[in-house]
Design a protein around this motif. Sequence first.
Motif, mmCIF file in Angstrom:
data_model
loop_
_atom_site.group_PDB
_atom_site.id
_atom_site.type_symbol
_atom_site.label_atom_id
_atom_site.label_comp_id
_atom_site.label_asym_id
_atom_site.label_seq_id
_atom_site.Cartn_x
_atom_site.Cartn_y
_atom_site.Cartn_z
ATOM 1 N N LEU A 47 1.014 -1.144 0.029
ATOM 2 C CA LEU A 47 0.003 0.073 -0.097
ATOM 3 C C LEU A 47 0.896 1.267 -0.188
ATOM 4 C CD1 LEU A 47 -2.970 -0.742 2.436
ATOM 5 C CD2 LEU A 47 -3.057 -0.593 -0.035
ATOM 6 N N TYR A 48 1.950 1.354 0.534
ATOM 7 C CA TYR A 48 2.983 2.293 0.632
ATOM 8 C C TYR A 48 3.669 2.517 -0.727
ATOM 9 C CZ TYR A 48 2.745 2.731 5.836
ATOM 10 O OH TYR A 48 2.368 3.127 7.248
ATOM 11 N N LEU A 61 6.321 7.933 1.114
ATOM 12 C CA LEU A 61 5.976 8.094 2.346
ATOM 13 C C LEU A 61 5.231 9.232 2.817
ATOM 14 C CD1 LEU A 61 6.502 6.199 4.932
ATOM 15 C CD2 LEU A 61 8.300 7.360 5.359
ATOM 16 N N LEU A 65 1.736 9.905 4.656
ATOM 17 C CA LEU A 65 1.718 10.841 5.565
ATOM 18 C C LEU A 65 0.566 12.008 5.474
ATOM 19 C CD1 LEU A 65 5.337 11.549 6.932
ATOM 20 C CD2 LEU A 65 3.563 10.754 8.491
ATOM 21 N N MET A 68 -2.584 10.914 6.168
ATOM 22 C CA MET A 68 -2.809 10.484 7.608
ATOM 23 C C MET A 68 -2.798 11.552 8.588
ATOM 24 S SD MET A 68 -1.495 6.795 8.719
ATOM 25 C CE MET A 68 0.130 7.264 8.239
ATOM 26 N N GLY A 79 7.857 16.465 5.818
ATOM 27 C CA GLY A 79 9.111 16.153 5.337
ATOM 28 C C GLY A 79 10.163 15.778 6.474
ATOM 29 N N SER A 80 10.085 16.399 7.357
ATOM 30 C CA SER A 80 10.972 15.945 8.407
ATOM 31 C C SER A 80 10.675 14.517 9.108
ATOM 32 C CB SER A 80 11.147 16.858 9.733
ATOM 33 O OG SER A 80 10.509 18.260 9.353
ATOM 34 N N ILE A 81 9.209 14.319 9.284
ATOM 35 C CA ILE A 81 8.794 13.280 9.824
ATOM 36 C C ILE A 81 9.262 12.117 8.779
ATOM 37 C CG2 ILE A 81 6.810 11.967 10.432
ATOM 38 C CD1 ILE A 81 5.552 14.278 11.141
ATOM 39 N N ASP A 83 11.473 12.142 6.798
ATOM 40 C CA ASP A 83 12.953 11.791 6.947
ATOM 41 C C ASP A 83 13.482 11.050 7.950
ATOM 42 O OD1 ASP A 83 13.632 14.959 5.225
ATOM 43 O OD2 ASP A 83 13.966 13.126 4.310
ATOM 44 N N ARG A 84 12.923 11.204 8.981
ATOM 45 C CA ARG A 84 12.943 10.503 10.244
ATOM 46 C C ARG A 84 12.869 9.211 10.328
ATOM 47 N NH1 ARG A 84 14.319 12.076 15.827
ATOM 48 N NH2 ARG A 84 14.694 9.888 16.594
ATOM 49 N N THR A 85 11.690 8.903 9.749
ATOM 50 C CA THR A 85 11.086 7.612 9.828
ATOM 51 C C THR A 85 11.830 7.011 8.678
ATOM 52 O OG1 THR A 85 8.920 8.645 9.608
ATOM 53 C CG2 THR A 85 9.280 6.342 9.115
ATOM 54 N N SER A 95 18.291 5.406 1.515
ATOM 55 C CA SER A 95 17.189 6.226 1.775
ATOM 56 C C SER A 95 15.744 5.948 1.554
ATOM 57 C CB SER A 95 17.404 7.887 0.924
ATOM 58 O OG SER A 95 18.686 8.192 1.303
#
Lengths: 121, 870
Positions: A47-48, A61, A65, A68, A79-81, A83-85, A95
């Motif tokens: 799904l992703y 991603l 995101l 959601m 974007g930061s979320i 990236d961190r994920t 990456s």
Amino acid sequence: EDQVNFRGFMRTLAHFRPIEDNEKSKDHNGPEPLNSRSNKLHFAFRLYDLDKDDKISRDELLQVLRMMVGVNISDEQLGSIADRTIQEADQDGDSAISFAEFVKVLEKVDVEQKMSIRFLH
Amino acid sequence: PVATSGPPSPAGAELLRWQWREVQAPCLVAAWILVASLAKIVFHLSRKVTSVVPESCLLILLGLGLGGIVLAVAKKAEYQLEPNMFFLFLLPPIVLDSGYFMPSRLFFDNIGAILTYAVVGTLWNSFATGIALWGLHRAGLMDPGVEAGLMDFLLFGSLISAVDPVAVLAVFEEVHVNETLFIIVFGESLLNDAVTVVLYKVFNSFVELGPAHIRATDYVKGVASFFLVSLGGTAVGLLFAFLLALITRFTKRVRIIEPLFIFLLAYVAYLAAEMVSLSSILAVTFCGICCKKYVEANISQKSRTTVKYTMKTLASSSETIIFMFLGISAVDTSKWTWDTALVLGTLFFILLFRAVGVVLQTCVLNHFRLIPLDRIDQVVMSYGGLRGAVAFALVILLDREKVKAKDYFVATTIVVVFFTVIVQGLTIKPLVTWLKVKRSDHHKPTLNEELHEHAFDHILAAVEDIVGHHGYHYWRDKWEQFDKKYLSQLLMRKSAYRLRDEIWDVYYKLNIRDAISFVDQGGRVLSAAKLALPSMPSRTSMSESSVTNLLRESGSGACLDLQVIDTVRSRRDKEDAAMHHVLRGSLYKPRRRYKASYSRHFISPDNQERQDKEIFRQNMKRRLETFKSTKHNVCSSKSKARLKEKGKKKAMSNKAPNGKMHRNVPWQEAASVLVMVSSEEEESDSSETEKEDDEGIVFIARATDEVLQEKATPGSLDVCPSPCIIPPSPTLAEKELPWKGDQADLAVYVSSETTKIVPVDMQKAWNQSISSLESIASPPGVESGPQHRRFACPVLEEQPQSASQVTLEHSSCFQFPSHVPASGRSQSDSSPDGAEQQELQPLMATEEQQGRVLPTTEPRWLMFNRASHL
């Protein structure tokens, strides 16, 4: 293809059957049942992974995101979320999250419960 | 001076008087609490003992001992666990604490099982036990002194069969079984209160009426009253939760009493339910569960901390007192009479019927559950059905006239309670280990898990929708939408409402955690930079210095107490502010002392603290900055360019223009660029910043020529024409880089000298971490608090969503001293972030965080250093 026949429908829904203990012992030689943990995760992974390259890239991603997360979070924050994920999960440094990495990062999550529905009981 | 009574002493005025009578009651209360707490300390001195024996056992034994002493001394048992005191004062804090910190997702996921065990299980237990005991009595096995009929036994059965939340909590807390198991047993213990209350009252009234007079309608009334009591209690709880959430929405200006509302309203809910003889435990539990989300969003960070710790303290002390008094009360032999058959019979029956009940119910439940409960779970559940103080209090409440066998019942209850708490409490841990019960694994929440779990929820809701099956996820989804659209808007403050998002919260917390650990490590490194400080002891010995240590030391009297971080900014003259900052930052002020705060209504951070905080922050920032990677992800340049036009450019520290202005500051030093970091929440609300406290002025020292391209601080940047000061000689930290104010998404020119890579987010996270109170002051190890449930209380509680806005103030006016290294800094044009609260710079994913060799000297070093050069 824009159509789904009943078989396809069932196959998809079969992913969500709860895992039952006795099944685990039964079928070691046959193909893994559709509702095994690995298959459930694979379903979510697909799904992703919109472009079907077996990797979840940052953009994919981000799309998930965006769907959601509430509208109040800005794009950069998303974007930061994202990236961190990716950073948390990524082990081979590309990456993007591959299926193996996806499985690894969710190893502590009770997928059997979170990806199961009881229907037709 | 307490009002004294009695005739004045004939000898004339006395200097001191013995006023025992006046202070007796409170004094005794305080004395007992003190004894209990001291005992706790003593118990925990020995780790070996506490790892084997649960605390509750030790407390009961202590109580026994103390009771014996009192008995011996006073010849009569003075102190008892009074039911009134128990129900009105000791029980509510514990229930409130459990309700408030209940992991609600887990609770509602398992609500079916919980309700089944609570209702059906308790009913079964009480009837079966009562009838069995009656049978025993009829069989003549009991002492003839026991005059009790069927009703009496049923009454007794009802009070002895309820699983007790206090005992369950006390024991399970130390055992750490997996969450599902825990929540089922614990939820059951809370929710069975309704059943217990109803049964108790009904049977009590039946006993009063006498068996002959009971009519069929009374039975019906009994059943009806069950529904009334339970649903009514829940409704009361929900009502008060709603009120509480609504009230906290408006407490912005009276933050100091926010915690009071929570405790008050919850307690009033308890009392209200008691008043109407509804189930008070249910009321408080649901009040806590339901109000938590909104209350936590609304109240300030400090209040959150206060509430959390006060609740825990109250609950823990109540529990301690309860167990101790249980022990003490047992000693009073005048209140009970022993009957072997009754006691043994009761013990046997409750164990038996509990096991049978659990097995039967689980069989049925497993047809409906997603994850069946297996045998081991069932064993733990039946073994974990502990009885406790509630049963004891209820039995004491019995009326001796009506229930002639009260004394026997009391004795039996005492034995049962002791048995379950001591014996079962002692053995449950080995049992759990032996059975290899799945334990709870407390791991740090990761962003991935949070995100994917959310995705799963959505996926499942979608599947249910497709299938047309209105199952759990479907309703949950519907509830979430309803909540989002109506409830949250009504009950949460505007500012909180806009930022509410779980994924975001997790991300935020993780950032802060990273920043803290980062600095903690970095702290070691920078201590090597030996700068001689005028009047500070040499810091080179502090190789272990971590940020938290730093904070705790008060070296020269200056205490960077980050716990008082509450800077309130207001729009002010940037120039003044900037100037103040420069001065404050650069000048060493010895002997700082904090002014006492006189107001009882408002804890205002005093200027000194604020300044220290700012200075600290600046210096830390500088340190962090020194090891930025060369390539910054500049992608978000667009976003950051929001300048704070909107209102909140809060200038820092316009606070006290106290006399600092008078110092002699050599202005001819190089200019420094002032970066204002203000965190703001919303544009409209300046006072709201309290939440966001994270602000500090960050000094960007040294803009070299090349760098000083005024990056056009776009529009709203107020260029501050005021003179700025550059620290005269480059310190270790200053040699490098870029000052990236905060999330400089913008053009951050990072010096190529940097080899250490710091995730850009650290900066931000660091800023934010500064503003988070406990997170810095408390050691990071506090991860697993006592009640550690995965969701419940993260170490870093919701941080204020601080935005660091970096306003770049440029001083274009001064020449830079030539000794500034050419490679120098890049100007960080961190443009102020607009109303954007959280500015986050995307991490550069490729960059691994290599050797965090970050110099992180005490902030003071830099400060002093500069001062020394001035």
